[in-house]
Design an enzyme around this catalytic site. Structure first.
Site, PDB file in Angstrom:
ATOM      1  N   ASP A 178       1.235  50.110 -33.051  1.00  0.00           N
ATOM      2  CA  ASP A 178       0.534  50.621 -31.881  1.00  0.00           C
ATOM      3  C   ASP A 178       0.008  49.348 -31.221  1.00  0.00           C
ATOM      4  O   ASP A 178      -0.921  48.712 -31.751  1.00  0.00           O
ATOM      5  CB  ASP A 178      -0.630  51.537 -32.277  1.00  0.00           C
ATOM      6  CG  ASP A 178      -1.286  52.126 -31.040  1.00  0.00           C
ATOM      7  OD1 ASP A 178      -1.594  51.350 -30.109  1.00  0.00           O
ATOM      8  OD2 ASP A 178      -1.488  53.349 -30.976  1.00  0.00           O
ATOM      9  N   HIS A 179       0.598  48.952 -30.102  1.00  0.00           N
ATOM     10  CA  HIS A 179       0.288  47.602 -29.615  1.00  0.00           C
ATOM     11  C   HIS A 179      -1.183  47.441 -29.214  1.00  0.00           C
ATOM     12  O   HIS A 179      -1.682  46.341 -29.137  1.00  0.00           O
ATOM     13  CB  HIS A 179       1.237  47.179 -28.481  1.00  0.00           C
ATOM     14  CG  HIS A 179       0.931  47.792 -27.147  1.00  0.00           C
ATOM     15  ND1 HIS A 179       1.357  49.034 -26.782  1.00  0.00           N
ATOM     16  CD2 HIS A 179       0.237  47.314 -26.086  1.00  0.00           C
ATOM     17  CE1 HIS A 179       0.936  49.293 -25.550  1.00  0.00           C
ATOM     18  NE2 HIS A 179       0.253  48.263 -25.099  1.00  0.00           N
ATOM     19  N   HIS A 241      -2.551  55.403 -28.630  1.00  0.00           N
ATOM     20  CA  HIS A 241      -3.551  54.382 -28.288  1.00  0.00           C
ATOM     21  C   HIS A 241      -4.975  54.946 -28.263  1.00  0.00           C
ATOM     22  O   HIS A 241      -5.892  54.375 -28.835  1.00  0.00           O
ATOM     23  CB  HIS A 241      -3.237  53.761 -26.920  1.00  0.00           C
ATOM     24  CG  HIS A 241      -1.814  53.293 -26.774  1.00  0.00           C
ATOM     25  ND1 HIS A 241      -1.141  52.666 -27.787  1.00  0.00           N
ATOM     26  CD2 HIS A 241      -0.938  53.365 -25.738  1.00  0.00           C
ATOM     27  CE1 HIS A 241       0.092  52.366 -27.385  1.00  0.00           C
ATOM     28  NE2 HIS A 241       0.241  52.786 -26.144  1.00  0.00           N
TER      29      HIS A 241
END
Ligand code: BG6
Length: 492
Positions: A178-179, A241
């Site tokens: 999950d960046h 996110h």
């Protein structure tokens, strides 16, 4: 239990190497790590994709990617050339055993499969790639596989993806990106909470009135309608996110920063999210879809006129929600969430609104006290601000004049001179070093989907379709009304 550090990999294979993510983020991130001497000595980098390129053809592609996505001050011809020399390329058909064998032949000798497989491909082929790698004998106990969202479109399909990959790799070999977890200020949230005495005693329903999480984007569909029109803001942004941020804000202190300890705390939060039932849909959720308008002073199309969007699509490009966490710490504290495309400005922010003081001693003169707020801005700037009340200078005789003023920590200024790293640099380095703390475990993905599915299902059952909002506005008017229903307002 602390696992022994994984042996450094001898190769990193980037599947989907000619795709957009590789071009914008992954190749540039590897370049930065390489330039700073952070990649293991002798690490072989292999690009793998369907395009029939040879090594030089791929190096030209990677050079172009660095040309476009690495700032001029961080590159020079010699270092770019030396970095590109480390790359090989293999044109791969993941369903062909011969093709996978050719890929294997590009690798140095493998010991217990000490390779990182980065799957920057469509999730629909994660399972076939994993199987192909196993059949080709590349998946020993030390290998690691990195997968990107979306992990499914709902709980059922995410289980399928997780099972397909899980048949070949053990959970601790799987790194789900999950960046947002690679963003500097997101990690800083942990330091802020657990590295300071100041906040934690108030970090509960005694000290906090409400929490807001806003991820606001100015971009529209960006040519990704084939994906986005089937997902929408709820699945594209909230499932991953937003819920990861919420979990980090709300979790109990882990015993230390190891992967198991942190993820054990996050999963408890995700499992404590109160399900949004159909009777809560109209009070706790708002879906929106943008119509033509203006963003950054430029006219933009409406969602339905974007290329590739289905006629009469009822996909959500905006969502606002009230979430509740049913546990001791957070009972009664609303978490307001909103995220959308084609909003007026691009920013991501977490706002913690504290309770008012128990008694206002300035009240007789009309002095109004604003509650303290802690504002954690993740992007575009990295700023942490604590809003505190202060007296306005002057000799007013009819009561003290007061205003809330920010105590600012600009991380960009405090750590000036240090390059802001791409989120993927942190994450890639962690994969290479075998540290899963900033990755999402299977149970987290599935708990998040279970909560999201109930909302999507509730929308369907109650016929709740997105309300229009003009591109460049803060979403439908019902989104403004959502926190007001509970006596709160969005922080602007
Ligand atoms: C991605 C979403 O995960 O995150 C995109 O698929 C979104 O739709 C992007 O634009 C936002 O990321 P960032 O880092 O630009 O806030």
């Amino acid at each position: 239990m602390t696992l022994p550090p994984a042996a450094p990999p001898v190769a990193l294979i980037l599947f989907g190497a000619t795709g957009d993510l590789s071009q914008r983020m992954l190749i540039p991130s590897l370049y930065h790590l390489w330039r700073d001497g952070l990649l293991p000595k002798g690490l072989v980098l292999v690009g793998a994709a369907r395009s029939p390129l040879d090594d030089d053809g791929f190096r030209a592609f990677a050079a172009e990617s660095l040309g476009r996505f690495v700032a001029a001050e961080h590159k020079d011809d010699a270092s770019v050339a030396a970095f590109l020399q480390d790359w090989r390329y293999s044109a791969v058909d993941v369903n062909s055993a011969d093709s996978m064998a050719t890929l294997k032949a590009t690798l140095p000798s493998l010991t217990d499969g000490n390779v990182v497989f980065y799957l920057a491909t469509s999730p629909s082929i994660y399972g076939s790639i994993a199987q192909g790698l196993q059949q080709a004998g590349m998946t020993g106990g030390q290998s690691r596989v990195v997968i990107e969202k979306p992990i499914g479109k709902n709980l059922a399909t995410s289980i399928e993806v997780n099972q397909a990959v899980g048949k070949i790799f053990r959970e601790e070999q799987i790194y789900r990106i999950d960046h947002y977890l690679g963003k500097e200020t997101v990690q800083n949230l942990l330091v802020l909470r657990f590295g300071n005495m100041l906040f934690e005693p108030l970090w509960n329903n005694q000290g906090i009135e409400q929490v807001q999480i806003t991820l606001s984007e100015t971009v529209g569909v960006e040519g990704r309608a084939a994906y986005y029109d089937t997902m929408g803001a709820l699945r594209d942004m909230v499932q991953n996110h937003v819920l990861q941020l919420l979990a980090l804000v709300a979790m109990e202190p882990p015993s230390d920063m190891n992967a198991a300890a942190v993820r054990n705390e996050k999963i408890k939060v995700l499992r404590s999210l109160r399900p949004i039932t159909p009777d809560m849909i109209s009070t706790h959720t708002v879906a929106g879809q943008y119509t033509a308008g203006a963003v950054n002073s430029g006219a933009v199309k409406g969602y339905l006129d974007e290329d590739g969007v289905a006629q009469n699509s009822i996909n959500d490009s905006f969502v606002a929600l009230r979430a509740d966490i049913d546990n001791w710490r957070w009972s009664g504290v609303p978490f307001y969430i909103r995220t959308g495309k084609r909003m007026p400005t691009r920013y991501s922010e977490i706002v913690i609104v504290f309770k008012p003081v128990p008694h206002n001693i300035f009240g007789r003169g009309g002095g109004i006290l604003a509650p303290n707020k802690l504002i954690i801005r993740l992007q575009p700037e990295e700023v942490i601000s604590l809003m505190v009340m202060a007296k306005e200078p002057g000799l007013a005789r009819d009561g003290m004049q007061m205003r809330d003023v920010p105590l600012d920590v600009s991380l960009t200024t405090a750590f000036a001179g240090q390059r802001r790293r791409i989120a993927y640099e942190r994450l890639m380095l962690d994969v290479i070093e075998g540290n899963g703390t900033l990755f999402v475990r299977r149970d987290e993905v599935e708990a998040a989907w279970a909560w999201i599915d109930a909302i999507a299902e509730g929308w369907k059952r109650t016929g709740h379709t997105p309300k229009p909002y003009t591109a460049g506005s803060w979403g439908p008017s019902s989104a403004i009304a959502l926190p007001e229903r509970f006596g709160h307002r969005w922080h602007d």
